[in-house]
Write a protein that holds these residues in place. Structure first.
Motif, mmCIF file in Angstrom:
data_model
loop_
_atom_site.group_PDB
_atom_site.id
_atom_site.type_symbol
_atom_site.label_atom_id
_atom_site.label_comp_id
_atom_site.label_asym_id
_atom_site.label_seq_id
_atom_site.Cartn_x
_atom_site.Cartn_y
_atom_site.Cartn_z
ATOM 1 N N LYS A 31 1.622 -10.261 16.648
ATOM 2 C CA LYS A 31 2.938 -10.332 17.284
ATOM 3 C C LYS A 31 3.985 -9.535 16.517
ATOM 4 N N ASN A 32 4.076 -9.766 15.215
ATOM 5 C CA ASN A 32 5.082 -9.107 14.384
ATOM 6 C C ASN A 32 4.684 -9.236 12.915
ATOM 7 N N THR A 33 5.457 -8.610 12.036
ATOM 8 C CA THR A 33 5.107 -8.619 10.607
ATOM 9 C C THR A 33 5.314 -9.995 9.983
ATOM 10 N N GLY A 124 10.972 0.442 -3.851
ATOM 11 C CA GLY A 124 10.008 1.427 -3.361
ATOM 12 C C GLY A 124 8.932 1.761 -4.370
ATOM 13 N N PHE A 125 9.332 1.935 -5.632
ATOM 14 C CA PHE A 125 8.352 2.284 -6.655
ATOM 15 C C PHE A 125 7.357 1.159 -6.875
ATOM 16 N N ARG A 126 7.870 -0.068 -6.998
ATOM 17 C CA ARG A 126 6.958 -1.190 -7.245
ATOM 18 C C ARG A 126 6.085 -1.484 -6.028
ATOM 19 N N ALA A 127 6.558 -1.132 -4.840
ATOM 20 C CA ALA A 127 5.718 -1.293 -3.647
ATOM 21 C C ALA A 127 4.445 -0.480 -3.791
ATOM 22 N N LEU A 128 4.560 0.733 -4.322
ATOM 23 C CA LEU A 128 3.387 1.590 -4.499
ATOM 24 C C LEU A 128 2.650 1.266 -5.791
ATOM 25 N N TYR A 129 3.400 1.037 -6.867
ATOM 26 C CA TYR A 129 2.803 0.769 -8.174
ATOM 27 C C TYR A 129 2.010 -0.532 -8.161
ATOM 28 N N LEU A 130 2.619 -1.602 -7.640
ATOM 29 C CA LEU A 130 1.921 -2.891 -7.584
ATOM 30 C C LEU A 130 0.998 -2.977 -6.377
ATOM 31 N N GLY A 131 1.489 -2.520 -5.230
ATOM 32 C CA GLY A 131 0.715 -2.656 -4.006
ATOM 33 C C GLY A 131 -0.542 -1.827 -3.994
ATOM 34 N N SER A 367 -0.848 -4.641 1.601
ATOM 35 C CA SER A 367 -0.384 -3.955 2.806
ATOM 36 C C SER A 367 1.037 -4.381 3.167
ATOM 37 N N SER A 368 1.436 -5.612 2.805
ATOM 38 C CA SER A 368 2.820 -6.038 3.054
ATOM 39 C C SER A 368 3.792 -5.191 2.250
ATOM 40 N N TYR A 369 3.408 -4.837 1.017
ATOM 41 C CA TYR A 369 4.248 -3.961 0.204
ATOM 42 C C TYR A 369 4.335 -2.564 0.818
ATOM 43 N N ILE A 370 3.187 -2.035 1.208
ATOM 44 C CA ILE A 370 3.147 -0.677 1.753
ATOM 45 C C ILE A 370 3.959 -0.582 3.045
#
Length: 601
Positions: A31-33, A124-131, A367-370
């Motif tokens: 349905k949604n995120t 944004g950085f931690r989304a990629l670094y951690l995710g 994937s929630s971070y990305i």
């Protein structure tokens, strides 16, 4: 070792149930995120608590505990037992704050607590670094355990194991979102625990052992039984006991044990129906994680010291396994080869469940971070819910491919990865505790802490051998941990004091949303009075009382853990005293919690 028809039937039924849950939850997940990542924020405490426990019961956890026990004895488990303090602080202080924040991910918090380009960069950085990087490193260690299990029990090549184990977990994670993950976690946790207890029973009843008494008095085991490190050996006492309890729990960022909560633990708290369910879920998680699960793995590890006393014994018994994967942590899957028909299928299903429950959570979390914290925030701010859910499903598969690559090319054993993760997060933990309660912490503080922590860890890992800095009181790794903690802590504290705080409006909005209270926000209250701004608190400052809950809650869970150990050792007097202390601690914890809840209403 060969699977019988009954074993294969058990495995097929297991996989069918898992995929069925994913299929049933697919409709609502798409349905949604909010549905895909948080299950509609309507999940009960017991289901979330079991899901947290199932996630941390990964395929590599029995291997890790086995390696620790074989290398340094039971007391080495303080390297992770110490994180109970962090967990209880999350239960009684931070779970309420996370639920009040109303964010979708813990990274969204950065643009609630901070402002401007620095906050956006941090998110944004931690989304990629951690995710991606950190998350895939964790999943790589779990996949590494699957590789070792596949090699020992089925003589599978590493690549074949990675492909086989990944396909089903990716499919149901893509279909069902977090709700599918949580319900499969519930089913998988039951299977995993039954398998763990039966594996311990079989290990103790091997012909070479036969009883607990023989196991605990065997020469190979006698020096491994201490629950507290040897007080006469300063190096072991300080490194394995004092450092974890005095420094590690508050200073180190470690997935699943983040100071103040974070990652998939925060995700579960954010998915709870309300604050009470968030508290209940995290308390149940900590009780089961530390008090219920360790002993079956410990008993298997001790038994393995009799049946496979050293690495050469493992090599001789399984000559086809690559030298890259030979280590003490391999002893756990080696012991699983002793199981009989039917039970073999169940225990293999339990190890598969442990693998899948952890991987599925990390896939959904990553994937929630990305999607939410990078793509929808920086790449396509106008993305529809349908587009975001589609990308979430695609990124789920991509993350699994990266994790499999890590397992196949870089990692060798569970202890190695555990140490890398600990050192990389050393010194940053206190930031995550204090950012809720001290107005001076800003986005630059977190950026400096993260950068200095990572740089210090790289220097210590790549350029400083452990042996070169070990001493009579500290082993090399503990010394590195202290160095990293000190350097990083000094860097971020100076940054917090010397750089401008966040704007008044940002601090005011955060304070009104989460109601943290306390002396660390005194400046904001004074400034608000000067400006005639109302920042009325609906919740009272209850951290002092909550710290008492942390104290007695921690004591109660440690008592349950060690009562079990003393019963296994037949030390009935010690078990009796620990039971009394534990019961009193549980009663006091409950009464304090009831009092806090009444104050907050």
């Amino acid at each position: 070792m060969a699977f019988t028809g009954l074993d294969w039937i058990i495995m097929v039924v297991f996989f069918a149930i898992v995929l069925g849950i994913g299929w049933i939850t697919m409709r609502t997940a798409g349905k949604n995120t909010t549905e895909f990542f948080l299950g509609g924020r309507n999940m009960p405490w017991w289901l979330l608590g079991v899901s947290m426990v199932a996630t941390t019961f990964s395929a590599d956890t029995p291997n890790l505990v086995t390696g620790m026990v074989r290398e340094s004895g039971i007391s080495k488990n303080w390297a992770w037992w110490a994180f109970l303090v962090t967990g209880m602080i999350t239960v009684f202080i931070y779970s309420r704050l996370w639920r009040r924040s109303k964010v979708l991910t813990d990274l969204e918090f950065y643009e609630v607590r901070y402002s401007g380009k620095a906050a956006a960069f941090l998110r944004g950085f931690r989304a990629l670094y951690l995710g991606i990087f950190f998350n895939c490193l964790i999943m790589g260690t779990v996949t590494l355990a699957a590789i070792k299990i596949g090699a020992v029990m089925f003589n599978l090549q590493p690549l074949h194991t990675v492909v086989i184990t990944s396909v089903i977990v990716v499919v149901y994670s893509m279909l069902g979102g977090i709700k599918g993950v949580i319900w499969t976690d519930f089913f998988q946790f039951i299977i995993a625990m039954v398998g763990a207890f039966y594996a311990a029973y079989v290990a103790i009843n091997q012909p070479e052992i036969g009883s607990l008494k023989v196991l605990l008095t065997h020469p190979n085991v006698a020096g491994k039984l201490d629950l507290i490190p040897d007080l006469s050996n300063p190096s072991i006492l300080v490194s394995l006991f004092i450092i974890p309890l005095a420094v590690q729990w508050w200073s180190v960022w470690y997935p699943g044990s983040e100071p103040g909560g974070g990652g998939y633990i925060a995700q579960r708290m954010l998915a709870a129906k309300d604050e009470k369910n968030a508290v209940g879920a995290t308390f149940f998680f900590n009780a089961a994680h530390y008090a219920l699960r360790p002993w079956p793995w410990i008993l298997v590890a001790l038994a393995s010291l009799i049946l496979f006393p050293d690495l050469e014994a493992i090599r001789s018994a399984f000559p086809g396994i690559s030298e890259q994967y030979i280590g003490d942590d391999l002893a756990y899957p080696v012991m699983m080869t002793l199981l009989g028909p039917g039970w073999l299928g169940l225990v293999v299903a339990s190890l598969t469940a442990a693998f899948m429950s952890t991987i599925s959570t990390h896939l959904n979390w990553g994937s929630s971070y990305i999607v939410h914290d990078f793509y929808a925030r920086f790449v396509n701010t106008d993305a529809s819910e349908k587009q975001k859910v589609f990308l979430a499903r695609i990124s789920t598969a991509i993350l699994m491919i990266i994790a499999g690559t890590f397992a196949l090319t870089f990692l060798e054993n569970a202890t190695q990865a555990f140490n890398i993760l600990l050192l990389s997060g050393a010194g940053t933990g206190a930031i995550f505790l204090l950012r809720w309660y001290w107005w001076r912490i800003n986005a630059t503080t977190e950026i400096v802490g993260m950068a200095v922590g990572l740089l210090t860890a790289l220097i210590l890992v790549l350029l400083v051998p452990d042996d070169s800095i070990s001493s009579a009181y500290l082993d090399g790794f503990s010394t590195k941990l202290l160095i990293a903690t000190f350097v990083t802590s000094v860097a971020w504290i100076l940054t917090a004091l010397l750089t401008p705080p966040e704007p008044f409006e940002t601090l005011k909005d955060f304070y009104k949303l989460t109601h943290p209270g306390g002396p660390g926000w005194r400046w904001l209250r004074i400034e608000s009075d000067k400006r005639g701004v109302d920042i009325y608190e609906s919740a009272t400052w209850n951290v002092p009382g909550s710290l008492l809950q942390v104290l007695f809650g921690t004591v109660s869970i440690y008592c349950v853990l060690f009562v079990t150990g003393q019963i296994i050792y037949s030390n009935w007097k010690a078990a009796g005293w620990l039971t009394v202390v534990g019961a009193i601690s549980i009663f006091i914890t409950y009464r304090l919690w009831v009092h806090t809840e009444s104050e907050n209403e």
